[in-house]
Write a protein that holds these residues in place. Structure first.
Motif, PDB file in Angstrom:
ATOM      1  N   SER A 158       0.844  -1.195   0.000  1.00 12.26           N
ATOM      2  CA  SER A 158       0.000   0.000   0.000  1.00 12.26           C
ATOM      3  C   SER A 158       0.877   1.243   0.000  1.00 12.26           C
ATOM      4  O   SER A 158       2.080   1.165   0.255  1.00 12.26           O
ATOM      5  CB  SER A 158      -0.910   0.012   1.242  1.00 12.26           C
ATOM      6  N   CYS A 159       0.287   2.393  -0.315  1.00 12.16           N
ATOM      7  CA  CYS A 159       0.899   3.694  -0.015  1.00 12.16           C
ATOM      8  C   CYS A 159       2.284   3.899  -0.642  1.00 12.16           C
ATOM      9  O   CYS A 159       3.308   3.866   0.036  1.00 12.16           O
ATOM     10  CB  CYS A 159       0.977   3.872   1.496  1.00 12.16           C
ATOM     11  N   GLN A 160       2.270   4.149  -1.955  1.00 16.96           N
ATOM     12  CA  GLN A 160       3.545   4.267  -2.662  1.00 16.96           C
ATOM     13  C   GLN A 160       3.788   5.714  -3.121  1.00 16.96           C
ATOM     14  O   GLN A 160       3.998   5.962  -4.303  1.00 16.96           O
ATOM     15  CB  GLN A 160       3.594   3.294  -3.840  1.00 16.96           C
ATOM     16  N   GLY A 185      -4.396   0.076  -1.350  1.00  9.17           N
ATOM     17  CA  GLY A 185      -4.815   1.470  -1.432  1.00  9.17           C
ATOM     18  C   GLY A 185      -3.675   2.470  -1.406  1.00  9.17           C
ATOM     19  O   GLY A 185      -2.572   2.169  -0.986  1.00  9.17           O
ATOM     20  N   ASP A 186      -3.991   3.694  -1.873  1.00 10.08           N
ATOM     21  CA  ASP A 186      -2.998   4.754  -2.060  1.00 10.08           C
ATOM     22  C   ASP A 186      -1.977   4.347  -3.135  1.00 10.08           C
ATOM     23  O   ASP A 186      -0.768   4.396  -2.926  1.00 10.08           O
ATOM     24  CB  ASP A 186      -2.305   5.156  -0.751  1.00 10.08           C
ATOM     25  N   TYR A 187      -2.511   3.969  -4.299  1.00 10.99           N
ATOM     26  CA  TYR A 187      -1.655   3.660  -5.451  1.00 10.99           C
ATOM     27  C   TYR A 187      -0.993   4.939  -5.946  1.00 10.99           C
ATOM     28  O   TYR A 187       0.162   4.935  -6.344  1.00 10.99           O
ATOM     29  CB  TYR A 187      -2.494   3.017  -6.564  1.00 10.99           C
ATOM     30  N   ILE A 188      -1.754   6.023  -5.959  1.00 13.31           N
ATOM     31  CA  ILE A 188      -1.171   7.350  -6.218  1.00 13.31           C
ATOM     32  C   ILE A 188      -1.489   8.249  -5.028  1.00 13.31           C
ATOM     33  O   ILE A 188      -2.320   7.901  -4.174  1.00 13.31           O
ATOM     34  CB  ILE A 188      -1.743   8.027  -7.484  1.00 13.31           C
ATOM     35  N   TYR A 189      -0.832   9.395  -4.972  1.00 19.27           N
ATOM     36  CA  TYR A 189      -1.198  10.471  -4.044  1.00 19.27           C
ATOM     37  C   TYR A 189      -1.578  11.679  -4.878  1.00 19.27           C
ATOM     38  O   TYR A 189      -0.889  12.012  -5.840  1.00 19.27           O
ATOM     39  CB  TYR A 189      -0.048  10.790  -3.085  1.00 19.27           C
ATOM     40  N   GLU A 190      -2.671  12.321  -4.479  1.00 19.69           N
ATOM     41  CA  GLU A 190      -3.209  13.421  -5.268  1.00 19.69           C
ATOM     42  C   GLU A 190      -2.460  14.727  -5.046  1.00 19.69           C
ATOM     43  O   GLU A 190      -2.576  15.655  -5.835  1.00 19.69           O
ATOM     44  CB  GLU A 190      -4.699  13.619  -4.911  1.00 19.69           C
ATOM     45  N   ASP A 242      -7.905   6.350   0.462  1.00 21.66           N
ATOM     46  CA  ASP A 242      -8.247   7.772   0.322  1.00 21.66           C
ATOM     47  C   ASP A 242      -7.467   8.480  -0.788  1.00 21.66           C
ATOM     48  O   ASP A 242      -8.046   9.115  -1.666  1.00 21.66           O
ATOM     49  CB  ASP A 242      -8.119   8.523   1.656  1.00 21.66           C
ATOM     50  N   HIS A 243      -6.118   8.343  -0.787  1.00 25.15           N
ATOM     51  CA  HIS A 243      -5.334   9.179  -1.708  1.00 25.15           C
ATOM     52  C   HIS A 243      -5.530   8.833  -3.182  1.00 25.15           C
ATOM     53  O   HIS A 243      -5.142   9.624  -4.036  1.00 25.15           O
ATOM     54  CB  HIS A 243      -3.852   9.130  -1.340  1.00 25.15           C
ATOM     55  N   ASP A 244      -6.094   7.684  -3.480  1.00 22.10           N
ATOM     56  CA  ASP A 244      -6.428   7.390  -4.870  1.00 22.10           C
ATOM     57  C   ASP A 244      -7.399   8.436  -5.403  1.00 22.10           C
ATOM     58  O   ASP A 244      -7.511   8.633  -6.606  1.00 22.10           O
ATOM     59  CB  ASP A 244      -7.027   5.983  -4.977  1.00 22.10           C
ATOM     60  N   GLY A 418      -3.598  -1.592   5.374  1.00 19.68           N
ATOM     61  CA  GLY A 418      -2.504  -0.659   5.070  1.00 19.68           C
ATOM     62  C   GLY A 418      -2.831   0.700   5.636  1.00 19.68           C
ATOM     63  O   GLY A 418      -3.285   0.801   6.773  1.00 19.68           O
ATOM     64  N   ASP A 419      -2.588   1.755   4.886  1.00 19.52           N
ATOM     65  CA  ASP A 419      -3.022   3.132   5.165  1.00 19.52           C
ATOM     66  C   ASP A 419      -2.222   3.869   6.225  1.00 19.52           C
ATOM     67  O   ASP A 419      -2.012   5.073   6.110  1.00 19.52           O
ATOM     68  CB  ASP A 419      -4.512   3.156   5.549  1.00 19.52           C
ATOM     69  N   VAL A 420      -1.784   3.197   7.288  1.00 21.68           N
ATOM     70  CA  VAL A 420      -1.233   3.929   8.425  1.00 21.68           C
ATOM     71  C   VAL A 420       0.299   4.095   8.351  1.00 21.68           C
ATOM     72  O   VAL A 420       0.902   4.671   9.254  1.00 21.68           O
ATOM     73  CB  VAL A 420      -1.647   3.281   9.764  1.00 21.68           C
ATOM     74  N   HIS A 421       0.916   3.597   7.279  1.00 18.67           N
ATOM     75  CA  HIS A 421       2.359   3.794   7.069  1.00 18.67           C
ATOM     76  C   HIS A 421       3.176   3.253   8.238  1.00 18.67           C
ATOM     77  O   HIS A 421       4.134   3.883   8.687  1.00 18.67           O
ATOM     78  CB  HIS A 421       2.687   5.277   6.816  1.00 18.67           C
ATOM     79  N   ALA A 422       2.783   2.088   8.709  1.00 18.75           N
ATOM     80  CA  ALA A 422       3.502   1.405   9.779  1.00 18.75           C
ATOM     81  C   ALA A 422       3.153  -0.070   9.714  1.00 18.75           C
ATOM     82  O   ALA A 422       2.050  -0.428   9.275  1.00 18.75           O
ATOM     83  CB  ALA A 422       3.112   1.964  11.147  1.00 18.75           C
ATOM     84  N   THR A 447       6.556   3.485   0.264  1.00 18.28           N
ATOM     85  CA  THR A 447       7.440   4.657   0.420  1.00 18.28           C
ATOM     86  C   THR A 447       6.899   5.716   1.383  1.00 18.28           C
ATOM     87  O   THR A 447       7.695   6.440   1.992  1.00 18.28           O
ATOM     88  CB  THR A 447       7.640   5.384  -0.933  1.00 18.28           C
ATOM     89  N   SER A 448       5.581   5.864   1.490  1.00 19.90           N
ATOM     90  CA  SER A 448       5.010   7.026   2.183  1.00 19.90           C
ATOM     91  C   SER A 448       5.501   7.138   3.626  1.00 19.90           C
ATOM     92  O   SER A 448       5.517   6.151   4.370  1.00 19.90           O
ATOM     93  CB  SER A 448       3.480   6.928   2.172  1.00 19.90           C
ATOM     94  N   GLU A 449       5.857   8.354   4.004  1.00 22.42           N
ATOM     95  CA  GLU A 449       6.444   8.589   5.324  1.00 22.42           C
ATOM     96  C   GLU A 449       5.450   8.270   6.439  1.00 22.42           C
ATOM     97  O   GLU A 449       4.265   8.580   6.328  1.00 22.42           O
ATOM     98  CB  GLU A 449       6.879  10.058   5.439  1.00 22.42           C
TER      99      GLU A 449
HETATM  100 FE    FE Z   1      -1.103   6.272   2.474  1.00 25.13          FE
END
Ligand code: FE
Ligand code: CA
Length: 521
Positions: A158-160, A185-190, A242-244, A418-422, A447-449
Motif C-alpha cells: 500500500s501507499c507508494q 490502497g494509495d496507489y497514487i497520491y493526489e 483515500d489518496h487514490d 494498510g493506510d497507516v504507514h507502519a 514509500t510514504s512517510e
Molecule cells: Fe497512504
C-alpha cells in the motif's frame, strides 16, 4: 502529454530491464511483419507505445484481465491492440489471443479479458500495437474451485507516494515469484509536492482535481521500472483508499469540503480504472466504482475485499471548516459511539456477512486500514483518544463486524490492511477480555512517510493488542499460506532513496491453523 513529458518517459524507459530499446522495438515490429505501419505512421513509430508497461489482474480459475495503455502522441481515434497469451515465455504455445480497440475516451487503456484458460498455471502475455511490441508479462490463473492447494504465496502492499522514495521494495517483490500481489490502497497520491521541499523526485503538476491531472499522475507513477516489474511479474488484486482520490475522503465529503466533490471523485475513479488491470465490468458508473468483491484460491482460501471509503459516514468531530480525520478524545466527541454510524454502508455490510466461507481453512479480509484499536490515552479509566479516520473512528461498525465473525466460528480469519504507514501485527477481539477472533497484519507503506517511531513507542505499552508496531519501516509484507499455517515476512527497505536498496526481513510471524493470533517466528 507534451513532447517534453514523452522525453521524460523515454529516459525512464531506457533504464528499465523490461523495456527494449527503440531499435529492438523496431526489429521486433519488422519481425512481426508490421513494416507497412512504419511507412504510414513514421512519426508514430518514433515514440514508445508501451512506456507504462503491462499488468494483469483479478485472477480467476479460467480467466484474467490483461492491461496495457498505448502511450505517446499523435495517436489515431482508435488503435488496434492485439494481445496474445502463451504457455511459455517464448510464445511457441499460444493459448489465447484477441484484439482490443484503445480509444482516447479511456486514455488508450486496454483491459483485455482472457478467458478459457487452464486453472492453477502460469502464462506469459504481450501486446502489439502500431508496429510495436510490449514488454512480456507473466501471470497465472487461480486454482480450480474446490481444488486442493498446498501453498499460496502472496504479498500485500500500500501507499507508494512517489515523492517520498524510490521503489526498491517493488524490485524485491518482483524477484519473489509470488502468486499474486494484493494492493490495499494509495496507489497514487493526489497532492502536489510541497514547494518548500526538495525530494529527489517530485510529483508532476498541481494537486489532482481534473481527469487530466489524475491521468498524468498515474502515468508518472507507472513510468517507474520497478513498479512495472512488479506488475509484469504476477497478477494483482486491488482496492482503493483515500489518496487514490483525496486525503481522508468519506463518501461524498472531502477533507477540504470541496463543492461538487463528486466530480473530482468521478475523475479520480475513471483514471484509477483506466490505469489498473480492472475488468471492463468495473468501469466506474458516473461517480461510483465497484471495489468490494470476493475471490477464491481453490479450497485453501476465501479472499474478501471491502471498500471502507465509498459508503462510510463522514468522520466525527472534524476540525472547524474541514472534513477528514483528526486525533480526538472520545470524552469530547461521544458521537463516535453512535450505533447508527457506518463504515461500509448497510448494503455492503449485509453483503460482507454473506461472503464468509466456513468450508475453507482460511478467510482473508483485504481492507484499507488498521482494524485493531490504537488508543493514544494511557489512562485506562479515561475514554480513548483515537484517530477518527480509521476503524477507531467507527467503533460500533467494527464491533458489529467482529461480533459477526465470532458468531460464525470460522476456522481461521486474517485481516489485511494498510493506510497507516507502519507495520502492525495485532489480535482482534470483540471485547478486550474476549477471545481472539482474528489475526491482523496491517502492512507498512512502500514509500510514504510514517509517524516518528518515538511517538508510536509512547502508545505501544498500553495497547497490548498490538504485538508489533514499527512506523519507521518502509516496504511490504510477503506471505506463505498452507492449510496448516500462515507465515508472514515483513520486508523492509534499508535506504528509501536508493533504487537498488537492499531489502530485508525485519520480522517474521506465524499463525498456526486453529490458533488465532500471530507468534513471532
Ligand atoms: Fe497512504
Ligand atoms: Ca490511506
Amino acid at each position: 502529454m507534451t513532447r517534453k513529458h514523452w522525453r521524460c518517459y523515454h529516459g525512464q524507459m531506457s533504464r528499465s530491464t523490461h523495456s527494449p530499446s527503440r531499435r529492438s522495438l523496431l526489429q521486433a515490429a519488422l519481425a512481426a511483419g508490421a513494416a507497412p505501419l512504419f511507412v504510414r505512421h513514421a512519426l508514430a513509430a518514433d515514440q514508445p507505445r508501451f512506456a507504462l508497461g503491462v499488468a494483469s489482474g483479478f485472477a480467476q480459475p479460467d480467466g484474467i484481465v490483461l492491461w496495457t495503455l498505448v502511450s505517446g502522441e499523435g495517436l489515431p481515434a482508435q488503435v488496434a491492440v492485439d494481445w496474445e497469451m502463451a504457455q511459455d515465455e517464448a510464445f511457441t504455445r499460444v493459448q489465447a489471443r484477441g484484439r482490443e480497440w484503445a480509444v482516447p475516451e479511456d486514455a488508450y487503456s486496454v483491459h483485455a479479458e482472457a478467458a478459457g484458460l487452464a486453472p492453477d498455471r502460469w502464462y506469459w502475455y504481450r501486446f502489439t500495437a502500431l508496429g510495436q511490441r510490449s514488454p512480456v508479462g507473466r501471470t497465472r490463473t487461480a486454482p480450480a474451485r474446490g481444488a486442493e492447494v498446498d501453498r499460496l504465496r502472496f504479498a500485500i502492499a500500500s501507499c507508494q507516494r512517489y515523492d517520498h522514495g524510490r521503489y526498491a521494495a517493488w524490485a524485491d517483490c518482483a524477484r519473489r515469484e509470488l502468486d499474486f500481489v494484493f494492493f490495499l490502497g494509495d496507489y497514487i497520491y493526489e497532492n502536489a509536492t510541497p514547494a518548500d521541499r526538495n525530494p529527489p523526485r517530485r510529483h508532476e503538476g498541481p494537486r489532482c482535481e481534473l481527469l487530466s491531472d489524475y491521468r498524468r499522475r498515474h502515468a508518472q507513477y507507472k513510468s517507474d521500472p520497478h513498479l512495472q516489474a512488479a506488475h509484469a511479474g504476477a497478477p494483482w488484486f486491488l482496492i482503493w483508499d483515500d489518496h487514490d482520490i483525496e486525503n481522508d475522503w468519506a463518501g461524498n465529503v472531502s477533507e477540504r469540503l470541496t463543492e461538487h466533490f463528486e466530480r473530482q471523485r468521478a475523475a479520480a475513479a475513471k483514471a484509477y480504472w483506466e490505469h489498473l488491470p480492472f475488468p471492463k465490468s468495473r468501469r466506474p458508473d458516473a461517480w461510483s466504482m465497484l471495489i468490494n468483491e470476493r475471490y477464491d484460491w481453490g479450497a485453501l482460501a476465501r479472499i474478501i475485499a471491502i471498500d471502507d471509503r465509498q459508503w462510510r459516514d463522514q468522520q466525527v468531530c472534524p476540525k472547524p471548516g474541514r472534513g477528514g480525520g483528526t486525533t480526538v478524545s472520545a470524552s469530547i466527541c461521544p458521537e463516535v459511539f453512535d450505533p447508527k454510524r457506518t463504515m461500509l454502508g448497510p448494503a455492503q455490510e449485509q453483503w460482507l456477512a454473506a461472503q464468509w466461507d466456513a468450508s475453507k481453512p482460511w478467510n482473508l479480509l483485504a481492507q484499507q486500514t488498521l482494524m485493531a484499536g490504537l488508543n493514544w490515552e494511557p489512562d485506562k479509566s479515561k475514554p480513548p483518544t483515537i484517530w477518527t479516520d480509521g476503524w477507531d473512528g467507527y467503533p460500533e461498525p467494527r464491533r458489529r463486524l467482529l461480533a459477526d465473525l465470532a458468531a460464525r466460528d470460522l476456522p481461521n480469519t486474517v485481516v489485511l490492511g494498510g493506510d497507516v504507514h507502519a507495520n502492525f501485527v495485532a489480535d482482534l477481539r470483540v471485547t478486550p477480555e474476549g477471545p481472539i477472533v482474528a489475526t491482523e497484519f496491517c502492512g507498512t507503506s512502500i514509500t510514504s512517510e510514517g509517524m516518528r517511531q518515538s511517538q508510536l513507542d509512547q502508545a505501544l505499552p498500553h495497547n497490548p493488542q498490538l504485538h508489533y508496531g514499527r512506523s519507521e519501516e518502509r516496504g511490504y509484507a510477503s506471505f506463505e499460506l498452507t492449510p496448516g499455517g500462515l507465515t508472514a515476512e515483513l520486508r523492509t527497505v534499508n535506504e528509501i532513496w536508493r533504487d537498488d536498496s537492499p531489502v530485508e526481513t525485519a520480522a517474521r510471524f506465524f499463525v498456526e491453523a486453529g490458533r488465532p493470533g500471530a507468534q513471532r517466528a
